[in-house]
Structures are given as C-alpha cells and as structure tokens.
Design a protein around this motif. Structure first.
Motif, PDB file in Angstrom:
ATOM      1  N   SER A  68       0.812  -1.222   0.000  1.00 27.19           N
ATOM      2  CA  SER A  68       0.000   0.000   0.000  1.00 27.19           C
ATOM      3  C   SER A  68       0.840   1.264   0.000  1.00 27.19           C
ATOM      4  O   SER A  68       0.702   2.116  -0.867  1.00 27.19           O
ATOM      5  CB  SER A  68      -0.957   0.005   1.201  1.00 27.19           C
ATOM      6  OG  SER A  68      -1.935  -1.007   1.067  1.00 27.19           O
ATOM      7  N   ILE A  69       1.724   1.374   0.985  1.00 23.42           N
ATOM      8  CA  ILE A  69       2.492   2.616   1.130  1.00 23.42           C
ATOM      9  C   ILE A  69       3.428   2.812  -0.054  1.00 23.42           C
ATOM     10  O   ILE A  69       3.468   3.880  -0.670  1.00 23.42           O
ATOM     11  CB  ILE A  69       3.279   2.603   2.451  1.00 23.42           C
ATOM     12  CG1 ILE A  69       2.313   2.518   3.640  1.00 23.42           C
ATOM     13  CG2 ILE A  69       4.143   3.866   2.564  1.00 23.42           C
ATOM     14  CD1 ILE A  69       3.005   2.294   4.975  1.00 23.42           C
ATOM     15  N   GLY A  70       4.160   1.771  -0.424  1.00 19.76           N
ATOM     16  CA  GLY A  70       5.150   1.885  -1.479  1.00 19.76           C
ATOM     17  C   GLY A  70       4.582   1.975  -2.877  1.00 19.76           C
ATOM     18  O   GLY A  70       5.316   2.255  -3.827  1.00 19.76           O
ATOM     19  N   LEU A 104       6.885   2.888   5.404  1.00 21.97           N
ATOM     20  CA  LEU A 104       7.251   1.998   4.303  1.00 21.97           C
ATOM     21  C   LEU A 104       8.205   0.893   4.761  1.00 21.97           C
ATOM     22  O   LEU A 104       8.068  -0.260   4.346  1.00 21.97           O
ATOM     23  CB  LEU A 104       7.885   2.795   3.157  1.00 21.97           C
ATOM     24  CG  LEU A 104       8.358   1.967   1.948  1.00 21.97           C
ATOM     25  CD1 LEU A 104       7.219   1.151   1.359  1.00 21.97           C
ATOM     26  CD2 LEU A 104       8.979   2.873   0.881  1.00 21.97           C
ATOM     27  N   GLU A 134       6.286  -1.811   6.314  1.00 22.05           N
ATOM     28  CA  GLU A 134       5.551  -2.558   5.298  1.00 22.05           C
ATOM     29  C   GLU A 134       6.477  -3.567   4.612  1.00 22.05           C
ATOM     30  O   GLU A 134       6.085  -4.720   4.379  1.00 22.05           O
ATOM     31  CB  GLU A 134       4.952  -1.609   4.265  1.00 22.05           C
ATOM     32  CG  GLU A 134       4.204  -2.302   3.142  1.00 22.05           C
ATOM     33  CD  GLU A 134       3.484  -1.324   2.225  1.00 22.05           C
ATOM     34  OE1 GLU A 134       2.389  -0.866   2.607  1.00 22.05           O
ATOM     35  OE2 GLU A 134       4.014  -1.013   1.140  1.00 22.05           O
ATOM     36  N   ALA A 142       1.809   3.939  -3.547  1.00 29.57           N
ATOM     37  CA  ALA A 142       1.065   5.206  -3.642  1.00 29.57           C
ATOM     38  C   ALA A 142      -0.381   4.978  -4.067  1.00 29.57           C
ATOM     39  O   ALA A 142      -0.898   5.648  -4.957  1.00 29.57           O
ATOM     40  CB  ALA A 142       1.758   6.171  -4.594  1.00 29.57           C
ATOM     41  N   SER A 200      -5.893   7.193  -1.528  1.00 31.34           N
ATOM     42  CA  SER A 200      -6.262   7.182  -0.114  1.00 31.34           C
ATOM     43  C   SER A 200      -7.720   6.762   0.042  1.00 31.34           C
ATOM     44  O   SER A 200      -8.476   6.696  -0.934  1.00 31.34           O
ATOM     45  CB  SER A 200      -6.068   8.580   0.479  1.00 31.34           C
ATOM     46  OG  SER A 200      -6.987   9.491  -0.137  1.00 31.34           O
ATOM     47  N   ARG A 252       7.484  12.645  -2.054  1.00 27.67           N
ATOM     48  CA  ARG A 252       6.618  11.468  -1.881  1.00 27.67           C
ATOM     49  C   ARG A 252       7.383  10.347  -1.178  1.00 27.67           C
ATOM     50  O   ARG A 252       6.837   9.683  -0.286  1.00 27.67           O
ATOM     51  CB  ARG A 252       6.091  10.985  -3.227  1.00 27.67           C
ATOM     52  CG  ARG A 252       5.300   9.689  -3.125  1.00 27.67           C
ATOM     53  CD  ARG A 252       4.856   9.175  -4.480  1.00 27.67           C
ATOM     54  NE  ARG A 252       3.605   9.767  -4.884  1.00 27.67           N
ATOM     55  CZ  ARG A 252       2.923   9.386  -5.977  1.00 27.67           C
ATOM     56  NH1 ARG A 252       3.415   8.437  -6.756  1.00 27.67           N
ATOM     57  NH2 ARG A 252       1.782   9.959  -6.282  1.00 27.67           N
ATOM     58  N   GLN A 255       7.626  11.047   2.445  1.00 29.46           N
ATOM     59  CA  GLN A 255       6.334  10.825   3.085  1.00 29.46           C
ATOM     60  C   GLN A 255       6.064   9.331   3.251  1.00 29.46           C
ATOM     61  O   GLN A 255       5.526   8.895   4.283  1.00 29.46           O
ATOM     62  CB  GLN A 255       5.213  11.476   2.267  1.00 29.46           C
ATOM     63  CG  GLN A 255       3.860  11.467   2.974  1.00 29.46           C
ATOM     64  CD  GLN A 255       3.898  12.227   4.288  1.00 29.46           C
ATOM     65  OE1 GLN A 255       4.310  13.378   4.336  1.00 29.46           O
ATOM     66  NE2 GLN A 255       3.490  11.570   5.373  1.00 29.46           N
ATOM     67  N   MET A 256       6.435   8.539   2.251  1.00 30.18           N
ATOM     68  CA  MET A 256       6.264   7.083   2.358  1.00 30.18           C
ATOM     69  C   MET A 256       7.050   6.529   3.541  1.00 30.18           C
ATOM     70  O   MET A 256       6.554   5.675   4.288  1.00 30.18           O
ATOM     71  CB  MET A 256       6.733   6.398   1.072  1.00 30.18           C
ATOM     72  CG  MET A 256       5.797   6.545  -0.105  1.00 30.18           C
ATOM     73  SD  MET A 256       6.498   5.738  -1.569  1.00 30.18           S
ATOM     74  CE  MET A 256       5.142   5.920  -2.729  1.00 30.18           C
ATOM     75  N   ASP A 266       5.368   7.392   6.637  1.00 30.14           N
ATOM     76  CA  ASP A 266       4.110   6.642   6.792  1.00 30.14           C
ATOM     77  C   ASP A 266       4.325   5.177   7.156  1.00 30.14           C
ATOM     78  O   ASP A 266       3.361   4.451   7.410  1.00 30.14           O
ATOM     79  CB  ASP A 266       3.285   6.715   5.502  1.00 30.14           C
ATOM     80  CG  ASP A 266       2.703   8.098   5.260  1.00 30.14           C
ATOM     81  OD1 ASP A 266       2.650   8.893   6.224  1.00 30.14           O
ATOM     82  OD2 ASP A 266       2.306   8.382   4.116  1.00 30.14           O
TER      83      ASP A 266
END
Length: 301
Positions: free
Chosen positions: A47-49, A221, A224, A51, A54, A212, A215-216, A219
């Motif tokens: 999900s995170i990697g 990553l 994950e 993008a 949302s 980005r 931010q990943m 968040d």
C-alpha cells in the motif's frame, strides 16, 4: 462527444504527476468508474510503497483493481487484460464512458491493444532466474538476455528485472527469441480509446517524487517491507521502493543510502515512463491545470 461507440479514457503519465486526482475528476464529471492499470496496486499487502489512492480518494469515485489480489497470487498483464475486458463489458451496459488510470505501460497496452499469447514457463525456471537476480544482480540477467535475444535486448527496458525475467522465461519455455512474439496484429476493441497524458516540468516532478518518498518513509514503508520479506522473490517486489529496502534489511546498504536510491530509481522510472508513453499510441499531453483544454479534447473525440 462524437459517435455512438463507448469510450475508455486512459489517463497515463509518470509517477507522482497527479494521475489519480485527474482520473477522479474525470470520473466525477462523467459520472462513471475507474479501472486502475498499476501493476502493483492490485496487491492488498502493498500500500504505502505503491502510492495507492487514499480512503478519501476511493470514496470520491468507485475504483476497480485496487486491493483486488494477494501478493501470494501471481497476476500477469494477460490476466489483467482478460479481467478488465470482462469488467468493462459490464460497465458499458450502463455507462458510455469509463476511466482507466495507470503508469504501467504493459498493463495499459494489455487492455487497450491486447498482448500476444505468451507461453508460461515452469515455476522452477522463474525461481532459478529470481535466485540469479538476488545473487548476481540485474547485470547477470541482462547479459543472459543479450546473448539469447539481442534484438529484444536493444529495445527492452532492461533495467526492469520483471521484464528481463519474463523474457528469459519465454525463451526457456519455447526455445524462441522473446522478440519473435512481438509485433503481431493488435486486438480490435469494441470501444474507442482516448489516451491523455499528464506532464509537468522535470524539476517539479523530481521534487514531488523526492517529497513522496520522504512521506512514504514517514508513513511506515520500512515496516511494510518487513512484513513482505517472505514474498521478496515475487515480481511485484523486485521493484523500486521495495528492492532497496530489502537490501538495507540484508545489511548491504545503510537506510540513508536505501532512501537515496529509492528517490534516484523512482526518478529514473519516471523518465522511462515518459519515454514509453510519448511513443505509445495517440497520446495527447496536458498539465493538471489544463482541465478545460483536456475536457474539450475528450468531448471532441
């Protein structure tokens, strides 16, 4: 819009350029739904990697092929072609227009043009090639492809391990060059395709990519990626944002180096996407601020 045939609006372009927002705006304008053509957003565990849109974005327009599969299940461009055509057939029963969005050129081509019927190699062949990639890197795969199919080697994105491994699989399964399966007649589609590309100044795009990635990481990553260690040989995970962090977890590079490589490799990927889509089909290019011009272009088609 002219003509009576149904229309598929394909929104393409490099990563981080704003394709998701544009697809949602088009879907809302035409009161329709969105098909994702991103080769990694299918997978629930990634999900995170990747993008993904949302939750708020998913609520603004109905999306298909987001979180539709598990990383444990192989899902090819050919599978996507079959499933997306079946879905479109149903959507076009009640809608004149559907939006597709994605930056994965092979998956866009699969739905818009069709793919040659490529044979599948035994699972052990893929495992051997994946092991070669893990132990010796992309250069070993590239040299193998160069020797077995110099024609495809010259034209392919040989920096993409998925593409190189797939070509080598087909060569092993058939004894024929991978290039011999390309260039066959395009499959006719019972709908019209309008391809619009989004672009922006390169410096601005690269800055958006860097932000980005930061931010990943913020968040989660890295966390994950840790959860996906058991699946690291899957093609979807031999990609930017995951491969670099696996290298960090293996102790090969520092976390700072891994993040820097993700940014660099994502910028390189965006450059390849731009090159691919500029050569692809009849793509008309716009910036995200040119809504009026983009809409007029679509409505005149």
């Amino acid at each position: 819009m002219t003509g009576n045939r149904k229309k598929l609006i394909a929104v393409v372009g490099p990563t981080a350029v704003g394709k998701t927002a544009m697809a949602i705006r088009l879907a809302q304008h035409f009161n329709t739904e969105i098909l994702s053509a991103d080769s990694r957003q299918f997978y629930r565990e990634m999900s995170i990697g990747t993008a993904k849109p949302s939750e708020e974005e998913l609520e603004q327009a109905k999306h298909h092929f987001i979180d539709s599969h598990s990383i444990a299940t192989a899902y090819s461009a050919g599978d996507y072609e079959r499933d997306a055509l079946a879905l479109l057939k149903g959507l076009f029963e009640t809608r004149d227009i559907v939006v597709m969005v994605g930056g994965s050129g092979l998956f866009v081509r699969a739905l818009c043009e069709g793919l040659d019927d490529l044979p599948r190699a035994p699972a052990e062949v893929r495992e051997t090639l994946n092991k070669l990639y893990e132990e010796q890197g992309i250069a070993a795969l590239q040299e193998k492809l160069r020797l077995l199919d110099p024609s495809y080697f010259q034209s392919a994105d040989v920096q993409n391990p998925q593409r190189v491994i797939r070509a080598l699989e087909v060569i092993d399964a058939t004894g024929l060059p991978f290039s011999s399966f390309h260039g066959k007649m395009q499959s006719a589609r019972p709908f019209d395709i309008i391809t619009v590309g989004l672009h922006m100044e390169r410096e601005q795009l690269y800055e958006r990519i860097n932000q980005r990635v930061d931010q990943m990481m913020a968040d989660g990553l890295l966390e994950e990626v840790r959860t996906l260690l058991a699946y690291r040989d899957k093609p979807a995970l031999l990609t930017v944002g995951y491969a670099e962090l696996f290298a960090y977890l293996d102790g090969d590079i520092t976390l700072e180096e891994a993040v820097a490589r993700i940014k660099q490799n994502t910028r390189r990927y965006a450059k390849r996407q731009i090159t691919w889509f500029k050569k692809y089909g009849n793509t008309q290019w716009f910036t995200s601020s040119e809504w009026g011009s983009l809409l007029r272009y679509i409505e005149e088609k």
